[in-house]
Design a protein around this motif. Structure first.
Motif, PDB file in Angstrom:
ATOM      1  N   PHE A 223       0.850  -1.185   0.000  1.00 23.60           N
ATOM      2  CA  PHE A 223       0.000   0.000   0.000  1.00 23.60           C
ATOM      3  C   PHE A 223       0.882   1.230   0.000  1.00 23.60           C
ATOM      4  O   PHE A 223       1.840   1.318   0.768  1.00 23.60           O
ATOM      5  N   LEU A 224       0.571   2.167  -0.864  1.00 21.10           N
ATOM      6  CA  LEU A 224       1.234   3.454  -0.903  1.00 21.10           C
ATOM      7  C   LEU A 224       0.335   4.422  -0.141  1.00 21.10           C
ATOM      8  O   LEU A 224      -0.784   4.698  -0.567  1.00 21.10           O
ATOM      9  N   VAL A 225       0.812   4.905   0.989  1.00 20.29           N
ATOM     10  CA  VAL A 225       0.009   5.787   1.837  1.00 20.29           C
ATOM     11  C   VAL A 225       0.444   7.218   1.578  1.00 20.29           C
ATOM     12  O   VAL A 225       1.604   7.575   1.785  1.00 20.29           O
ATOM     13  N   LEU A 226      -0.500   8.031   1.138  1.00 17.76           N
ATOM     14  CA  LEU A 226      -0.255   9.431   0.839  1.00 17.76           C
ATOM     15  C   LEU A 226      -1.120  10.298   1.751  1.00 17.76           C
ATOM     16  O   LEU A 226      -2.112   9.804   2.321  1.00 17.76           O
TER      17      LEU A 226
ATOM     18  N   ASP B 247      -3.333  12.425   0.992  1.00 15.86           N
ATOM     19  CA  ASP B 247      -4.710  12.548   0.492  1.00 15.86           C
ATOM     20  C   ASP B 247      -5.372  11.194   0.234  1.00 15.86           C
ATOM     21  O   ASP B 247      -6.420  11.126  -0.389  1.00 15.86           O
ATOM     22  N   GLY B 248      -4.789  10.110   0.719  1.00 20.58           N
ATOM     23  CA  GLY B 248      -5.396   8.785   0.569  1.00 20.58           C
ATOM     24  C   GLY B 248      -4.343   7.735   0.303  1.00 20.58           C
ATOM     25  O   GLY B 248      -3.157   8.032   0.182  1.00 20.58           O
ATOM     26  N   SER B 249      -4.789   6.498   0.227  1.00 22.87           N
ATOM     27  CA  SER B 249      -3.848   5.395  -0.023  1.00 22.87           C
ATOM     28  C   SER B 249      -4.225   4.681  -1.308  1.00 22.87           C
ATOM     29  O   SER B 249      -5.355   4.776  -1.781  1.00 22.87           O
ATOM     30  N   GLU B 250      -3.252   3.944  -1.827  1.00 22.33           N
ATOM     31  CA  GLU B 250      -3.468   3.214  -3.073  1.00 22.33           C
ATOM     32  C   GLU B 250      -2.744   1.884  -2.969  1.00 22.33           C
ATOM     33  O   GLU B 250      -1.635   1.793  -2.449  1.00 22.33           O
ATOM     34  N   SER B 251      -3.379   0.824  -3.450  1.00 30.65           N
ATOM     35  CA  SER B 251      -2.722  -0.483  -3.441  1.00 30.65           C
ATOM     36  C   SER B 251      -1.874  -0.630  -4.688  1.00 30.65           C
ATOM     37  O   SER B 251      -2.256  -0.204  -5.775  1.00 30.65           O
ATOM     38  N   ILE B 252      -0.703  -1.217  -4.510  1.00 28.66           N
ATOM     39  CA  ILE B 252       0.244  -1.392  -5.608  1.00 28.66           C
ATOM     40  C   ILE B 252       0.672  -2.853  -5.631  1.00 28.66           C
ATOM     41  O   ILE B 252       1.010  -3.415  -4.591  1.00 28.66           O
ATOM     42  N   GLU B 253       0.612  -3.474  -6.795  1.00 29.01           N
ATOM     43  CA  GLU B 253       1.078  -4.836  -6.919  1.00 29.01           C
ATOM     44  C   GLU B 253       1.906  -4.972  -8.183  1.00 29.01           C
ATOM     45  O   GLU B 253       1.716  -4.226  -9.128  1.00 29.01           O
TER      46      GLU B 253
END
Length: 115
Positions: free
Chosen positions: A101-104, A106-112
Motif C-alpha cells: 500500500f502506498l500511503v499518501l 490525500d489517501g492510499s493506493e494499493s500497488i502490486e
C-alpha cells in the motif's frame, strides 16, 4: 427490405437534427471504443521485450511433490552459482510478486507487481 430502407432514409431526411445527433453519437462511440482497444493492445497485450518468445518462466517446486505453502527466496550465492554454470540460458533472473500500500496524505493506493 428495400422498402424498409427507403422508409428509414425518408424519416432520417425529415428530421436532420436527430440524424446528425445519431451519427455523431455513433462516431463518438466507435472512436472511443477504438481508442480503448488500441490502448489495451499497446499496453497489455504487446510485450515490451524485443524477443519475448525467448523468455521462460521456471517456477520453484518441491522435488517430493508436496505442495509448498510459501516459497522462501534462494540465497544470492545460489543465484550467482546458477548464473555461472548456466549453459542453456543466456541469462537468469529472480522475481517475486509483491503487494503493498502506498500511503499518501490525500489517501492510499494499493500497488502490486513484480520485483
Amino acid at each position: 427490405m428495400l422498402q424498409d430502407a427507403r422508409f428509414a432514409v425518408r424519416m432520417l431526411l425529415k428530421q436532420p437534427v436527430f440524424s446528425l445527433i445519431a451519427v455523431l453519437t455513433l462516431a463518438l462511440g466507435i472512436g472511443a471504443t477504438s481508442a480503448v482497444f488500441s490502448l489495451i493492445q499497446g499496453v497489455l497485450l504487446t510485450s515490451s521485450y524485443p524477443h519475448a518468445e525467448q523468455l521462460v518462466l521456471i517456477p520453484a517446486v518441491r522435488s517430493d511433490a508436496h505442495q509448498t505453502v510459501r516459497l522462501e527466496g534462494w540465497a544470492p550465492a545460489q543465484w550467482m552459482e546458477w548464473q555461472k554454470r548456466a549453459q542453456s540460458f543466456e541469462a537468469i533472473a529472480a522475481y517475486a510478486w509483491t503487494f503493498n500500500f502506498l500511503v499518501l496524505p490525500d489517501g492510499s493506493e494499493s500497488i502490486e507487481g513484480w520485483w
